[in-house]
Design a protein around this motif. Structure first.
Motif, PDB file in Angstrom:
ATOM      1  N   UNK A  54       0.832  -1.212   0.000  1.00 16.86           N
ATOM      2  CA  UNK A  54       0.000   0.000   0.000  1.00 16.86           C
ATOM      3  C   UNK A  54       0.862   1.256   0.000  1.00 16.86           C
ATOM      4  N   UNK A  58       0.958   4.362  -2.606  1.00 18.80           N
ATOM      5  CA  UNK A  58       0.756   5.755  -2.200  1.00 18.80           C
ATOM      6  C   UNK A  58       1.939   6.611  -2.641  1.00 18.80           C
ATOM      7  N   UNK A  70       2.750  15.220 -14.623  1.00 17.00           N
ATOM      8  CA  UNK A  70       2.645  16.675 -14.612  1.00 17.00           C
ATOM      9  C   UNK A  70       3.636  17.286 -15.598  1.00 17.00           C
ATOM     10  N   UNK A  73       2.885  16.420 -19.185  1.00 16.44           N
ATOM     11  CA  UNK A  73       1.729  17.179 -19.668  1.00 16.44           C
ATOM     12  C   UNK A  73       2.102  18.612 -19.974  1.00 16.44           C
TER      13      UNK A  73
ATOM     14  N   UNK B 121      -4.983   3.002   4.946  1.00 13.33           N
ATOM     15  CA  UNK B 121      -3.956   3.281   3.940  1.00 13.33           C
ATOM     16  C   UNK B 121      -4.471   2.963   2.544  1.00 13.33           C
ATOM     17  N   UNK B 122      -5.336   1.946   2.466  1.00 17.64           N
ATOM     18  CA  UNK B 122      -5.962   1.615   1.180  1.00 17.64           C
ATOM     19  C   UNK B 122      -6.741   2.820   0.662  1.00 17.64           C
ATOM     20  N   UNK B 124      -6.190   5.962   1.372  1.00 19.08           N
ATOM     21  CA  UNK B 124      -5.213   6.962   0.933  1.00 19.08           C
ATOM     22  C   UNK B 124      -4.672   6.609  -0.445  1.00 19.08           C
ATOM     23  N   UNK B 125      -4.413   5.313  -0.667  1.00 16.80           N
ATOM     24  CA  UNK B 125      -3.859   4.883  -1.954  1.00 16.80           C
ATOM     25  C   UNK B 125      -4.849   5.163  -3.074  1.00 16.80           C
ATOM     26  N   UNK B 128      -5.055   8.825  -3.751  1.00 13.73           N
ATOM     27  CA  UNK B 128      -3.887   9.365  -4.442  1.00 13.73           C
ATOM     28  C   UNK B 128      -3.865   8.958  -5.907  1.00 13.73           C
ATOM     29  N   UNK B 129      -4.525   7.857  -6.247  1.00 15.43           N
ATOM     30  CA  UNK B 129      -4.564   7.434  -7.648  1.00 15.43           C
ATOM     31  C   UNK B 129      -5.724   8.115  -8.377  1.00 15.43           C
ATOM     32  N   UNK B 132      -5.570  10.597 -11.493  1.00 15.47           N
ATOM     33  CA  UNK B 132      -5.109  10.214 -12.833  1.00 15.47           C
ATOM     34  C   UNK B 132      -6.197  10.338 -13.891  1.00 15.47           C
ATOM     35  N   UNK B 135      -6.454  13.871 -14.923  1.00 10.08           N
ATOM     36  CA  UNK B 135      -5.239  14.317 -15.625  1.00 10.08           C
ATOM     37  C   UNK B 135      -5.184  13.756 -17.034  1.00 10.08           C
ATOM     38  N   UNK B 154      -4.602  18.219 -10.674  1.00  7.41           N
ATOM     39  CA  UNK B 154      -3.474  17.439 -10.163  1.00  7.41           C
ATOM     40  C   UNK B 154      -2.811  18.156  -9.006  1.00  7.41           C
ATOM     41  N   UNK B 155      -2.540  19.462  -9.173  1.00  5.67           N
ATOM     42  CA  UNK B 155      -1.820  20.151  -8.101  1.00  5.67           C
ATOM     43  C   UNK B 155      -2.700  20.260  -6.860  1.00  5.67           C
ATOM     44  N   UNK B 158      -2.634  16.785  -5.132  1.00  5.93           N
ATOM     45  CA  UNK B 158      -1.377  16.505  -4.436  1.00  5.93           C
ATOM     46  C   UNK B 158      -1.296  17.331  -3.162  1.00  5.93           C
ATOM     47  N   UNK B 161      -3.843  16.119  -0.439  1.00  8.78           N
ATOM     48  CA  UNK B 161      -3.636  14.757   0.046  1.00  8.78           C
ATOM     49  C   UNK B 161      -2.820  14.754   1.330  1.00  8.78           C
TER      50      UNK B 161
END
Lengths: 165, 341
Positions: A54, A58, A70, A73, B121-122, B124-125, B128-129, B132, B135, B154-155, B158, B161
Motif C-alpha cells: 500500500x 501511495x 505533470x 503534460x 492506507x488503502x 489513501x492509496x 492518491x490514484x 489520474x 489528468x 493534479x496540483x 497533491x 492529500x
C-alpha cells in the motif's frame, strides 16, 4: 492458485516495463510505468507484505508518478524528437545502460533459480511487525534517512526561492 | 478457496455498487432541489411527481447525445480518462463497514467487502490514484482549457492529500488500528472520534471537499473561467461518467466521514435495546445512511453558499494553513496519548 497469480503478475510486470522503455510517446511511457508499479505492489501482496504494497502505491504511483505526468503534460512531450539527439548523447546512454546491466548480472550471478514458494510467515508484513523492526533493529538507518529527506526538502525550497529573485 | 465466502462477497459488492450508483443518481436530483431552495427557485418538477424521474431523464439524455472525439485528441487516453475516474471513485467502498453483521442459518454475513488490516492506507492509496482520471482525460482532449483544468486538479489533489493523510494519521494514533472495522467499533456508545479529534475532523472535511473537486474548491472545472475545465471536450456518457463520479466520490467521502468521525453505524443506545441481531443490522445500516445523507447535504449546502477560491488562495490555504495545522494535530494527539491517557 498463488502460482497462477504470480506468473500472470510477472508477465504483466515485464510487459509494462518493456512498454515503458519502448513506447514512442512519453505519455504512454509514464502510464505503463504506473501500471508496472501497481503490478509490483501485487507481488508484495503475494509475499504477505500488505503494508509495503500500500505504501508503495501511495508513494510511487500516487505521488511521484503524478509529478512525472505533470511534467510530461506541461512540456507536451508527445512527439518523439529522435533527430535532435547527438551521437555522443546516444553513446553515453548506451554505455550507461550497459554498465547498469553489468551490475545487475553481477548481483544476480550468485542467486539460484528455485521454484516459486508461498511465504510461510503470514504476519511478516503486518504494520505492527514492520514498525517494531524499524524502531528497534533498524532505528539508526531509519532516523538517518529521515534527516536525508529533511535536507532534500530544505534544499529544494532554497533552490526554488533563489530562482524567484 | 472458500466458495460461500466468494459468493457472499460478490453479492455484497454488487449491492454496494448498485446503491452507490443509485445514491449518486439521486444526489444529482437532490443537488438541484437544494440549489433551488437556497436560491428561492422551484427546481426540477416536470419529470414525474416532484420531478423524481429527473435523474432517469438525465441518464437517457446522456446516452442519446452525440459522442464526439476531438480531432487532435488521443483516442485511447480520451476513453481511459473517464473510465479510470469512475473506477477509482467506486473502489473506496470496498473497505467501508456498512453495518452490523447479519446472521443467517448461524452463519455470519459481514457487511464489509474486505476488512483489510491496512484499510485506512488503502483509502489513501485510492485517493492518491484518483487524480489520474482527470489528468489523463484533460491532457488527451488536446485543449488548452482542459489541460489547465487537469493541471489544476493534479496540483490541488497533491496538495490536499498531505493534510488529509495527516488527519488520518491522528485517527490511526488515537484508535491504535488501521482497520476501519476496528475504528468504527471503537466509537461504540457515543465515544465518537469527532469529540476527541475536532481539529482532525475539520481538516479531513476541508480536504475531502478539495479531493472531490467540490465548491469552494472546484477550480479544475470552474465554469466561469475555464468553460468546464478538464471535461470541456467531453460529451455524451463520457461527460456523464465524469459528472457521475463526482457524486459517487461525494457519497463515499460522506460514508468515510461518518465512519471515521461519527461512529459509523453506531448510535447511542443502540446496543442496550436488546434487539435481534438481524434487526440490529438493518437499523445500523439505516443509521449509517442517515449520517451519510446528512454529509451529502452538507456538501451541497456549502456549494451553494460559499464562493470559489482563487487559485493562489487555494494553494496558500493548502500549504501554509492546513499542513501546519495537521502536523500540530498529530503532535497534540501523540502528546495526549503519551502523557495524559
Amino acid at each position: 492458485m498463488d502460482q497462477l497469480i504470480f506468473f500472470s503478475l510477472s508477465a504483466l510486470t515485464l510487459l509494462s516495463g518493456l512498454l515503458t522503455v519502448f513506447s514512442r510517446k512519453s505519455m504512454y511511457s509514464v502510464l505503463s510505468l504506473i501500471f508496472c508499479l501497481f503490478t509490483v505492489a501485487g507481488h508484495y501482496i503475494l509475499l504477505n507484505a500488505h503494508f509495503l504494497a500500500i505504501t508503495h502505491i501511495i508513494v510511487y504511483a500516487g505521488a511521484i508518478m503524478v509529478l512525472f505526468l505533470f511534467v510530461v503534460m506541461l512540456l507536451n512531450l508527445n512527439t518523439t524528437s529522435d533527430k535532435s539527439k547527438a551521437f555522443y548523447f546516444r553513446a553515453a546512454a548506451v554505455s550507461g545502460a550497459g554498465m547498469l546491466f553489468l551490475v545487475l548480472i553481477a548481483s544476480l550471478k550468485s542467486t539460484t533459480l528455485g521454484a516459486y514458494y508461498a511465504p510461510t510467515d503470514t504476519g511478516m508484513g503486518v504494520v505492527e511487525h514492520v514498525g517494531k523492526r524499524l524502531f528497534t533493529d533498524y532505528l539508526l538507518p531509519f532516523e538517518i534517512s529521515s534527516i536525508l529527506f529533511l535536507s532534500a526538502m530544505i534544499g529544494s525550497v532554497l533552490l526554488a526561492k533563489k530562482e524567484k529573485k | 478457496m472458500d466458495w460461500t465466502l466468494l459468493i457472499d462477497k460478490s453479492i455484497l459488492v454488487l449491492v454496494v455498487f448498485a446503491i452507490s450508483l443509485g445514491v449518486a443518481a439521486y444526489a444529482t436530483y437532490g443537488e438541484r432541489k437544494i440549489a433551488a431552495v437556497i436560491q428561492d427557485r422551484i427546481g426540477p418538477n416536470r419529470a414525474g411527481p416532484f420531478g423524481l424521474l429527473q435523474p432517469l431523464a438525465d441518464g437517457v439524455k446522456f446516452f442519446l447525445k452525440e459522442d464526439i472525439t476531438p480531432t487532435g485528441a488521443d483516442k485511447f487516453l480520451f476513453v481511459l480518462g473517464p473510465a479510470l475516474f469512475i473506477i477509482t471513485a467506486l473502489m473506496t467502498s470496498a473497505v467501508i463497514p456498512w453495518g452490523h453483521s447479519f446472521f443467517i442459518d448461524g452463519r455470519e454475513f459481514s457487511l464489509q467487502v474486505a476488512d483489510l488490516n491496512v484499510g485506512i492506507l488503502y483509502i489513501l492509496a485510492v485517493v492518491s490514484v484518483g487524480g489520474y482520471g482527470i489528468m489523463i482525460g484533460g491532457w488527451a482532449s488536446n485543449n488548452k482549457f482542459a489541460l489547465m483544468g487537469a493541471i489544476r486538479a493534479a496540483s490541488q489533489m497533491i496538495s490536499y492529500e498531505v493534510p488529509l493523510g495527516m488527519a488520518l494519521v491522528a485517527i490511526m494514533l488515537y484508535s491504535n488500528s488501521l482497520s476501519l472495522r476496528d475504528i468504527v467499533d471503537m466509537q461504540q456508545g457515543f465515544r465518537w472520534n469527532v469529540f476527541y479529534q475536532p481539529l482532525g475532523f475539520l481538516l479531513f472535511l476541508i480536504c475531502t471537499f478539495a479531493e472531490c473537486n467540490r465548491a469552494p474548491f472546484d477550480l479544475p472545472e470552474s465554469e466561469s473561467e475555464l468553460i468546464g475545465g478538464y471535461h470541456t471536450e467531453y460529451s455524451s456518457m463520457k461527460l456523464g461518467f465524469f459528472l457521475f463520479a463526482e457524486y459517487i466520490n461525494m457519497f463515499i467521502s460522506s460514508a468515510l466521514i461518518a465512519c471515521l468521525y461519527f461512529g459509523g453505524y453506531h448510535f447511542p443506545g443502540l446496543d442496550s435495546l436488546g434487539l435481534h441481531p438481524n434487526l440490529l443490522a438493518v437499523i445500523s445500516i439505516l443509521v449509517l445512511f442517515a449520517k451519510i445523507l446528512f454529509f451529502i447535504f452538507l456538501f451541497m449546502w456549502v456549494r451553494w453558499t460559499v464562493p470559489r477560491f482563487r487559485y493562489d488562495q487555494l494553494m496558500n490555504v493548502g500549504w501554509k494553513v492546513l499542513i501546519p495545522l495537521s502536523i500540530v494535530n498529530v503532535l497534540i494527539t501523540g502528546a495526549w496519548l503519551t502523557f495524559v491517557k
